[in-house]
Design a protein around this motif. Structure first.
Motif, PDB file in Angstrom:
ATOM      1  N   GLU A 172      19.079 -37.856 -34.571  1.00 39.88           N
ATOM      2  CA  GLU A 172      20.527 -38.088 -34.445  1.00 39.88           C
ATOM      3  C   GLU A 172      20.830 -38.890 -33.186  1.00 39.88           C
ATOM      4  N   THR A 173      20.196 -38.519 -32.093  1.00 40.84           N
ATOM      5  CA  THR A 173      20.407 -39.216 -30.825  1.00 40.84           C
ATOM      6  C   THR A 173      19.917 -40.649 -30.913  1.00 40.84           C
ATOM      7  N   LEU A 174      18.774 -40.852 -31.522  1.00 39.41           N
ATOM      8  CA  LEU A 174      18.228 -42.192 -31.702  1.00 39.41           C
ATOM      9  C   LEU A 174      19.172 -43.060 -32.530  1.00 39.41           C
ATOM     10  N   ALA A 175      19.763 -42.488 -33.563  1.00 39.14           N
ATOM     11  CA  ALA A 175      20.714 -43.235 -34.390  1.00 39.14           C
ATOM     12  C   ALA A 175      21.946 -43.629 -33.581  1.00 39.14           C
ATOM     13  N   VAL A 176      22.457 -42.716 -32.778  1.00 43.80           N
ATOM     14  CA  VAL A 176      23.627 -43.021 -31.952  1.00 43.80           C
ATOM     15  C   VAL A 176      23.301 -44.157 -30.988  1.00 43.80           C
TER      16      VAL A 176
ATOM     17  N   ILE B 185      26.736 -40.456 -25.482  1.00 44.32           N
ATOM     18  CA  ILE B 185      25.933 -39.884 -26.564  1.00 44.32           C
ATOM     19  C   ILE B 185      26.316 -38.425 -26.769  1.00 44.32           C
ATOM     20  N   ALA B 186      26.430 -37.689 -25.648  1.00 44.56           N
ATOM     21  CA  ALA B 186      26.799 -36.274 -25.725  1.00 44.56           C
ATOM     22  C   ALA B 186      28.181 -36.106 -26.345  1.00 44.56           C
ATOM     23  N   ALA B 187      29.100 -37.018 -26.019  1.00 47.32           N
ATOM     24  CA  ALA B 187      30.452 -36.943 -26.577  1.00 47.32           C
ATOM     25  C   ALA B 187      30.425 -37.129 -28.090  1.00 47.32           C
ATOM     26  N   ILE B 188      29.606 -38.036 -28.560  1.00 45.44           N
ATOM     27  CA  ILE B 188      29.506 -38.280 -30.005  1.00 45.44           C
ATOM     28  C   ILE B 188      28.829 -37.110 -30.699  1.00 45.44           C
ATOM     29  N   ARG B 189      27.738 -36.627 -30.125  1.00 47.73           N
ATOM     30  CA  ARG B 189      26.977 -35.555 -30.772  1.00 47.73           C
ATOM     31  C   ARG B 189      27.573 -34.180 -30.527  1.00 47.73           C
ATOM     32  N   GLY B 190      28.322 -34.030 -29.435  1.00 51.23           N
ATOM     33  CA  GLY B 190      28.932 -32.735 -29.140  1.00 51.23           C
ATOM     34  C   GLY B 190      27.980 -31.735 -28.519  1.00 51.23           C
ATOM     35  N   VAL B 191      26.846 -32.205 -28.025  1.00 46.13           N
ATOM     36  CA  VAL B 191      25.864 -31.333 -27.380  1.00 46.13           C
ATOM     37  C   VAL B 191      25.217 -32.075 -26.213  1.00 46.13           C
ATOM     38  N   GLU B 192      24.548 -31.326 -25.348  1.00 43.19           N
ATOM     39  CA  GLU B 192      23.803 -31.893 -24.223  1.00 43.19           C
ATOM     40  C   GLU B 192      22.615 -32.700 -24.769  1.00 43.19           C
TER      41      GLU B 192
ATOM     42  N   ILE C  61      37.804 -44.732 -27.170  1.00 42.85           N
ATOM     43  CA  ILE C  61      37.715 -43.281 -27.369  1.00 42.85           C
ATOM     44  C   ILE C  61      36.553 -42.718 -26.566  1.00 42.85           C
ATOM     45  N   LEU C  62      35.410 -43.407 -26.588  1.00 41.70           N
ATOM     46  CA  LEU C  62      34.250 -42.943 -25.816  1.00 41.70           C
ATOM     47  C   LEU C  62      34.539 -42.928 -24.317  1.00 41.70           C
TER      48      LEU C  62
ATOM     49  N   LYS D 119      35.502 -39.800 -19.390  1.00 42.63           N
ATOM     50  CA  LYS D 119      36.348 -39.465 -18.229  1.00 42.63           C
ATOM     51  C   LYS D 119      36.669 -37.979 -18.206  1.00 42.63           C
ATOM     52  N   GLU D 120      36.944 -37.418 -19.381  1.00 38.72           N
ATOM     53  CA  GLU D 120      37.261 -35.989 -19.454  1.00 38.72           C
ATOM     54  C   GLU D 120      36.064 -35.133 -19.072  1.00 38.72           C
ATOM     55  N   MET D 121      34.856 -35.624 -19.332  1.00 39.43           N
ATOM     56  CA  MET D 121      33.666 -34.850 -19.047  1.00 39.43           C
ATOM     57  C   MET D 121      33.319 -34.812 -17.568  1.00 39.43           C
ATOM     58  N   ARG D 122      33.859 -35.732 -16.788  1.00 42.04           N
ATOM     59  CA  ARG D 122      33.544 -35.784 -15.350  1.00 42.04           C
ATOM     60  C   ARG D 122      34.274 -34.739 -14.573  1.00 42.04           C
TER      61      ARG D 122
END
Length: 183
Positions: free
Chosen positions: A93-97, A109-116, A174-175, A180-183
């Motif tokens: 999944e990460t490779l595809a992103v 990548i984490a934002a798209i996948r929703g995980v660390e 969007i990304l 920004k929200e994650m910081r």
């Protein structure tokens, strides 16, 4: 082209760990690029007609020998006997992103996948499928992209050959907001 040049190409391609460009091959056999390309295509056709256990294919900007897909199961079992070489679902999944959104930061990548994704990205870097290709100007965060090995393993010459998926992925604005929200 003579038999010696054909034999030299075969010998080079048998030991090449990655696809070799026509330019390099032409230099090695002291022939023009056009003649070398014609010889490679002739060899490719002949191997296919002879139904050999290998194929000569053009991938990732060069030429390389590959095992014939008809023998994939047998070769796969032979090569992976006693080891696990497959990527996990999170790694795929990460490779595809990364492939579709590159260059991209870990946070994106984490934002798209929703995980660390730190450990998964490290695994992909270790396997040579992705690499850091730069940093962002704003934060200095690493930007990741796919490698020539990725193209080779996928049997592609360029990322343009990826299936179109853009409508399913968030756009850059969007990304950026999510990052920004994650910081």
């Amino acid at each position: 082209m003579n038999k010696f040049q054909r034999g030299a190409l075969e010998a080079i391609l048998m030991v090449a760990p990655e696809p070799v460009s026509v330019t390099r091959l032409a230099q090695a056999i002291e022939a023009s690029e056009a003649d070398t390309d014609a010889l490679l295509r002739s060899m490719q056709t002949q191997y296919c007609a002879d139904e050999r256990g290998f194929q000569l294919r053009e991938a990732a900007g060069g030429w390389r020998m590959y095992s014939d897909p008809r023998y994939a199961q047998i070769v796969g079992e032979f090569v992976t006997a006693g080891q696990s070489a497959r990527l996990s679902v999170p790694a795929l999944e990460t490779l595809a992103v990364i492939a579709y959104r590159q260059p991209i930061t870990r946070a994106q990548i984490a934002a798209i996948r929703g995980v660390e994704v730190d450990s998964v990205v490290r695994t992909l870097v270790t396997r040579g499928l992705v690499e850091q290709v730069g940093t962002t100007a704003a934060t200095g965060a690493g930007l990741f992209g796919t490698t020539a090995l990725f193209l080779e393993k996928m049997g592609m010459n360029s990322l343009d050959e990826l299936a179109p998926l853009a409508p399913y992925l968030p756009d850059d604005a969007i990304l950026d907001d999510i990052e920004k929200e994650m910081r």
